[in-house]
Design an enzyme around this catalytic site. Structure first.
Site, PDB file in Angstrom:
ATOM      1  N   TYR A  96       1.893  60.883  28.855  1.00  0.00           N
ATOM      2  CA  TYR A  96       2.342  61.096  27.577  1.00  0.00           C
ATOM      3  C   TYR A  96       2.481  62.785  27.172  1.00  0.00           C
ATOM      4  O   TYR A  96       2.750  63.305  26.160  1.00  0.00           O
ATOM      5  CB  TYR A  96       1.544  60.448  26.508  1.00  0.00           C
ATOM      6  N   ASP A 104      -6.011  56.288  22.125  1.00  0.00           N
ATOM      7  CA  ASP A 104      -5.325  55.895  23.612  1.00  0.00           C
ATOM      8  C   ASP A 104      -4.351  56.741  24.065  1.00  0.00           C
ATOM      9  O   ASP A 104      -3.414  57.289  23.330  1.00  0.00           O
ATOM     10  CB  ASP A 104      -4.674  54.568  23.366  1.00  0.00           C
ATOM     11  N   HIS A 106      -1.598  52.567  34.882  1.00  0.00           N
ATOM     12  CA  HIS A 106      -0.646  52.552  33.853  1.00  0.00           C
ATOM     13  C   HIS A 106       0.276  51.377  34.175  1.00  0.00           C
ATOM     14  O   HIS A 106       1.002  50.841  33.199  1.00  0.00           O
ATOM     15  CB  HIS A 106       0.218  53.717  33.671  1.00  0.00           C
ATOM     16  N   LYS A 145      -4.659  56.933  31.204  1.00  0.00           N
ATOM     17  CA  LYS A 145      -4.071  55.942  31.998  1.00  0.00           C
ATOM     18  C   LYS A 145      -3.794  56.784  33.270  1.00  0.00           C
ATOM     19  O   LYS A 145      -3.195  57.909  33.147  1.00  0.00           O
ATOM     20  CB  LYS A 145      -2.920  55.351  31.451  1.00  0.00           C
TER      21      LYS A 145
END
Length: 324
Positions: A57, A52, A120, A87
């Protein structure tokens, strides 16, 4: 040890089932180092197949490299052995930016498709560079109908096998179900014994939406803040009685709610321990004790804001994620 899998509803016919235990790749500050990338390889060696990530990120390129290395080393036979989730960040949560965003994600990952693509957060930010923490002045209402329509196009084009949401409340999901041609397959939310989300889980079950837990072990440690899951005396006592770690008790409890989970760990031994939750059960007495744990939510829209922002002067009710 194999990880059980669950079939997602409203997915394309070629979708593989989703492993109920996945490895998360988030964690603030969003930095990439060799340890994280090596952890992906260790996870694949142990049997993890669900990974994931998110554009926020900044780990998509490293994950793509780790997948390519796993293929080269023969740790997996093909891309289809893996289940990859990413996301859509809020700066791209605009109708005309969704397709460019997923294509950028796929370029970063060096993949042809995602198994799962999620909105998200139930809000938009002004388009531009992905910055974090966010500024309250940049927050915009989410044009849910148009953005979800673009998400549906991602699935129709085969860029994502399944689509879903993250951090959506029952109210926001109900709004989405009114306008969706393809219902969300997943809602990924904060979920653990200290934030049990019982009403949300039941609502999602009734609507064929699978729940994935993030922060299943209480979330990221911050200076001066306790980890209420790992420090829970109730969970510690249950763990001692069963010869299990607190983490294993928490993950098993989530699994028994019918939910999946993504767990962040760079430690290979802990990754292995996190897999060892499928061949035993909590007792009814354990479940009752866990149900009585005081509840405390860690993540909210306010927690995304820069520390310099004054919380008192900002009304985020329309875009917050706290369930009633």
């Amino acid at each position: 040890m194999s990880i059980p899998e669950v079939a997602l509803s409203s997915s394309s016919t070629t979708t593989r089932a989703m492993p109920v235990l996945g490895m998360g790749t988030g964690g603030y500050p969003f930095t990439v180092d060799g340890k994280k990338k090596l952890a992906i390889r260790h996870a694949i060696e142990l049997g993890y197949r669900h990974f994931d990530t998110a554009s926020l990120y900044q780990f998509e390129p490293a994950l793509g490299e780790a997948i390519a290395e796993a293929l080269h080393l023969g740790l997996i036979d093909s891309r289809s052995d893996l289940f990859i989730t990413s996301k859509l960040w809020c700066t791209d949560a605009h109708p005309d930016l969704v397709l460019p965003a997923i294509r950028e994600t796929l370029r970063n990952l060096k993949l042809d498709y995602l198994d799962l693509y999620l909105i998200h957060w139930p809000m938009s930010l002004k388009p531009g560079a992905c910055s974090f923490p966010i500024k309250s002045d940049d927050i915009l209402p989410l044009d849910l109908k148009s953005v979800w329509g673009a998400m549906e196009e991602c699935q129709r084009l085969g860029l994502a096998k399944s689509i879903g949401v993250s951090n959506f409340t029952r109210k926001k999901i109900a709004e989405l179900l009114q306008i969706a041609k393809i219902p969300p397959a997943v809602n990924q939310v904060e979920l653990n014994p200290v934030w049990q989300q019982k009403n949300l889980i039941e609502f999602c079950k009734q609507n064929g939406i699978h729940v994935i837990a993030y922060s299943p072990l209480g979330g990221q440690a911050w200076p001066g803040r306790k980890n209420l899951v790992l420090e829970s005396e109730v969970l510690q006592d249950i763990g001692k009685a069963k010869g299990k770690t607190v983490a294993q008790v928490s993950l098993r409890w989530i699994y028994e709610q019918g939910a999946s989970m993504v767990v962040k760990s760079l430690n290979k031994e802990r990754m292995k321990e996190n897999m060892e939750i499928f061949d035993w059960e909590l007792s009814e007495e354990d479940r009752v004790k866990i149900s009585q744990i005081p509840q405390c939510k860690m993540i909210s829209t306010y927690s995304l804001l820069s520390p310099q922002e004054s919380r008192d002067s900002i009304d985020l009710l329309d875009v917050d994620i706290v369930e009633d």
